[in-house]
Design an enzyme around this catalytic site. Structure first.
Site, PDB file in Angstrom:
ATOM      1  N   CYS A  30     -15.985 -10.640   5.263  1.00 49.52           N
ATOM      2  CA  CYS A  30     -15.400  -9.356   4.869  1.00 49.52           C
ATOM      3  C   CYS A  30     -14.083  -9.584   4.129  1.00 49.52           C
ATOM      4  O   CYS A  30     -13.280 -10.435   4.526  1.00 49.52           O
ATOM      5  CB  CYS A  30     -15.142  -8.495   6.097  1.00 49.52           C
ATOM      6  SG  CYS A  30     -16.589  -8.297   7.165  1.00 49.52           S
TER       7      CYS A  30
ATOM      8  N   CYS B 123     -18.970  -8.013   2.726  1.00 48.75           N
ATOM      9  CA  CYS B 123     -18.436  -6.683   3.000  1.00 48.75           C
ATOM     10  C   CYS B 123     -17.036  -6.599   2.407  1.00 48.75           C
ATOM     11  O   CYS B 123     -16.292  -7.598   2.419  1.00 48.75           O
ATOM     12  CB  CYS B 123     -18.392  -6.429   4.512  1.00 48.75           C
ATOM     13  SG  CYS B 123     -17.662  -4.837   4.997  1.00 48.75           S
TER      14      CYS B 123
ATOM     15  N   CYS C 226      -0.354   5.312   6.749  1.00 46.30           N
ATOM     16  CA  CYS C 226      -1.077   5.135   8.015  1.00 46.30           C
ATOM     17  C   CYS C 226      -0.095   4.615   9.072  1.00 46.30           C
ATOM     18  O   CYS C 226       0.490   3.539   8.905  1.00 46.30           O
ATOM     19  CB  CYS C 226      -2.240   4.153   7.831  1.00 46.30           C
ATOM     20  SG  CYS C 226      -3.366   4.615   6.496  1.00 46.30           S
TER      21      CYS C 226
ATOM     22  N   CYS D 201       0.830  -1.202   0.000  1.00 47.46           N
ATOM     23  CA  CYS D 201       0.000   0.000   0.000  1.00 47.46           C
ATOM     24  C   CYS D 201       0.869   1.258   0.000  1.00 47.46           C
ATOM     25  O   CYS D 201       1.885   1.322   0.708  1.00 47.46           O
ATOM     26  CB  CYS D 201      -0.928  -0.001   1.212  1.00 47.46           C
ATOM     27  SG  CYS D 201      -2.063   1.394   1.240  1.00 47.46           S
TER      28      CYS D 201
ATOM     29  N   CYS E  61     -20.100   0.894   6.726  1.00 44.41           N
ATOM     30  CA  CYS E  61     -19.422   0.371   7.918  1.00 44.41           C
ATOM     31  C   CYS E  61     -18.246   1.300   8.173  1.00 44.41           C
ATOM     32  O   CYS E  61     -17.317   1.362   7.372  1.00 44.41           O
ATOM     33  CB  CYS E  61     -18.958  -1.062   7.679  1.00 44.41           C
ATOM     34  SG  CYS E  61     -17.902  -1.734   8.998  1.00 44.41           S
TER      35      CYS E  61
ATOM     36  N   CYS F 248      -0.234   0.860  10.364  1.00 44.76           N
ATOM     37  CA  CYS F 248      -0.469  -0.262   9.450  1.00 44.76           C
ATOM     38  C   CYS F 248       0.811  -0.907   8.932  1.00 44.76           C
ATOM     39  O   CYS F 248       1.689  -0.220   8.383  1.00 44.76           O
ATOM     40  CB  CYS F 248      -1.325   0.201   8.285  1.00 44.76           C
ATOM     41  SG  CYS F 248      -1.819  -1.136   7.183  1.00 44.76           S
TER      42      CYS F 248
ATOM     43  N   ARG G 177     -19.307  -3.181  16.667  1.00 43.35           N
ATOM     44  CA  ARG G 177     -18.460  -4.365  16.500  1.00 43.35           C
ATOM     45  C   ARG G 177     -17.136  -4.211  17.243  1.00 43.35           C
ATOM     46  O   ARG G 177     -16.419  -3.232  17.053  1.00 43.35           O
ATOM     47  CB  ARG G 177     -18.201  -4.605  14.998  1.00 43.35           C
ATOM     48  CG  ARG G 177     -17.371  -5.848  14.694  1.00 43.35           C
ATOM     49  CD  ARG G 177     -17.301  -6.104  13.195  1.00 43.35           C
ATOM     50  NE  ARG G 177     -18.624  -6.451  12.664  1.00 43.35           N
ATOM     51  CZ  ARG G 177     -19.328  -5.661  11.867  1.00 43.35           C
ATOM     52  NH1 ARG G 177     -18.854  -4.500  11.476  1.00 43.35           N
ATOM     53  NH2 ARG G 177     -20.527  -6.043  11.448  1.00 43.35           N
TER      54      ARG G 177
END
Length: 410
Positions: free
Chosen positions: A178, A211, A136, A132, A271, A139, A343
Site C-alpha cells: 500500500c 493499493c 484532520c 497536507c 478499502c 494526523c 484489517r
C-alpha cells in the site's frame, strides 16, 4: 376516668385500619387482619388506585426485547451471502450483544466465508510525507500542526525507491503493498499521478496486490489508476456522519463517499474503514459500521484503526480506546460484512499477542506489518512471523482467499 379497656380500644382502633403511603401497605394489627379477611370473603374489594399517576421505571438502555435481539443475531450469523440493507437498530443490537458470545458468533460466520487460518500481510509505505492542507485532528501530516509535531514535509518518493521497498516487503511475506500520499486531492498533480501509476505497475509485476491512498480523486483519475492495474483504493470514512464534523472540517463526509463511488465505478476494490478513540461514542461506532455496510456493495476491505495519539495534534492527549470497543467493532463488522477482509490497522503495536489472537477469532484476517505505518510504529515482519508460528496462522496469498475448510476439516 374511663375504664382501661375502653381507653385501650380508642388507641388500638386507628392502628387496626390499614395504613397507606403512596399506595403501599404499611402495617395492621392481628385483629384487623382477621376482620379484613372476613370482609374480603363477604364483599370483594376494588383494587386500590392512587389519586396520582405512578411513572413506569425508565430503562437504562433502549434495548430490543431479548427474543428480537436473538432473532437479529441468529439471522445475521446464518447468512450465506452479504446484504447491504442493514438498519442502525439491527447493527446496534449485534454490537451490544454479550461480548464473549458476540466473538463466538462472529467466528462462526467467519469460518463460513474465510479460511480462519489465513491472515493477509500488508505493508504500507508513505510515498509523500507531510504538507497536507487538511485539518484532520488525528494526523501529524497536516501542515497546520507541523510546529507541534515537528514533522517535516518531503517530496514524493521516486519510483525506484518505492519498488525497492515493495521487493523488501514481498521477501518478508507481505502480499499487498500500500502506498500513501499526504494530499487533500489529486487536482493539478498529473505528473505525480503518472509516477504513481508506474509504481502500481511495478508492484503488480512483483505479483503483489497494489493499493494507494491519495486523498480525493475524480472518475478520470480512478480510471487511470485502474488501467495501471490498481487492486484497491483506500479512503476511510473515519467515523459516523454525526461525529465527523468534530474531527475534520476541510473535507465533508459526502466528499469521502463521492470518492468511494468514483473508485467503485472504475472497477477498483474499495478499502474503507474508521478510527476508534477519537472521542466518539458506541453510537458513533455503530454509525460508522452502518455507513460502510450499506454502501452499494461492501468494501473489499475494512481497516479498523485505534487512534495513536501524536503530540502536537488536537487529539495528541487522548486516552487509548479500550480494547473491548475494538473487539466489538471487529466482531460486528465480520457479522454484517461476512465476505469483507477485516484489517487490524493502526494501534496494533500496543496490543498484546493474546488480544490480537482474540481479534483473529472474532473475524479479523489482515494486518499491517513492516517497518512503519505512515508516521507511526508498526509491528515488524519477524515479530509477526513468530506470532503466526505460535498460533498456527499462515499468510494469505495475493489475489485469492483459500476455500473455507469443511466441517470435517475444522
Amino acid at each position: 376516668m374511663e375504664p382501661a379497656r375502653l381507653a385501650l380500644r380508642r388507641v388500638a382502633e386507628p392502628l387496626a385500619r390499614t395504613a397507606r403511603c403512596n399506595g403501599l401497605r404499611a402495617f395492621t394489627t392481628a385483629a384487623s387482619s382477621r376482620a379484613a379477611a372476613a370482609a374480603a370473603v363477604a364483599q370483594p374489594q376494588e383494587p386500590y388506585q392512587p389519586s396520582f399517576p405512578i411513572p413506569s421505571p425508565t430503562p437504562a438502555r433502549h434495548e430490543p426485547p431479548a427474543p428480537i435481539a436473538k432473532t437479529v443475531l441468529r439471522d445475521a450469523v446464518s447468512a450465506t451471502q452479504p446484504r447491504n440493507n442493514w438498519t442502525r437498530e439491527e447493527i446496534a443490537t449485534i454490537y451490544d450483544h454479550p461480548l464473549m458470545d458476540l466473538v463466538h458468533q462472529a467466528g462462526l460466520i467467519h469460518r463460513r466465508f474465510h479460511n480462519p487460518a489465513e491472515v493477509q500481510l500488508c505493508t504500507l509505505m508513505n510515498i509523500k510525507t507531510g504538507g497536507c492542507t487538511e485539518d484532520c485532528s488525528y494526523c501529524a501530516q497536516a501542515t497546520r500542526y507541523q510546529k507541534g509535531t515537528g514533522l517535516q514535509a518531503k517530496k514524493v518518493e521516486t519510483v525506484e525507491s518505492v519498488l525497492a521497498a515493495a521487493r523488501t516487503a514481498k521477501a518478508n511475506g507481505s502480499t499487498r503493498f500500500c502506498m500513501g500520499a499526504a494530499w487533500r486531492d489529486m487536482r493539478g498533480r498529473k505528473n505525480s499521478l503518472r509516477n504513481i501509476a508506474e509504481m502500481v505497475r511495478g508492484v503488480r509485476e512483483l505479483g503483489m496486490e497494489a493499493c494507494v491512498t491519495l486523498g480525493m480523486i475524480d472518475g478520470a483519475q480512478a480510471r487511470e489508476l485502474r488501467e495501471a492495474g490498481l487492486t484497491a483504493y483506500n479512503h476511510n470514512v473515519d467515523t459516523s456522519r454525526e461525529f465527523y464534523p468534530s474531527v475534520i472540517s476541510t473535507r465533508t463526509y459526502d466528499e469521502r463517499l463521492q470518492t468511494l463511488a468514483h473508485v467503485r465505478d472504475a472497477g477498483i476494490n474499495v478499502c474503507s474503514g474508521g478510527i476508534l478513540g477519537l472521542g466518539e461514542t458506541a453510537t458513533d461506532r455503530v454509525g460508522l459500521l452502518h455507513t460502510v455496510s450499506t454502501l452499494p456493495s461492501h468494501p473489499e476491505s475494512f481497516p479498523v484503526n485505534a487512534l495513536v495519539p501524536i503530540k502536537g495534534t488536537p487529539l495528541g492527549d487522548r486516552e487509548p480506546i479500550d480494547f473491548t470497543s475494538m473487539l466489538r467493532t471487529i466482531a460486528t463488522a465480520r457479522i454484517i460484512m461476512p465476505a469483507t477482509i477485516v484489517r487490524i490497522a493502526a494501534g496494533r503495536k500496543t496490543m498484546s499477542e493474546e488480544k490480537q489472537a482474540l481479534c483473529f477469532m472474532a473475524g479479523a484476517n489482515a494486518i499491517f506489518t513492516g517497518e512503519k505505518m505512515l508516521t507511526t510504529e508498526c509491528n515488524g515482519w519477524d515479530e509477526d512471523k513468530e506470532m503466526f508460528d505460535r498460533w498456527g496462522l499462515e499468510p494469505m496469498k495475493s489475489f485469492e482467499k483459500s476455500t473455507p475448510p469443511t466441517e470435517s476439516d475444522s
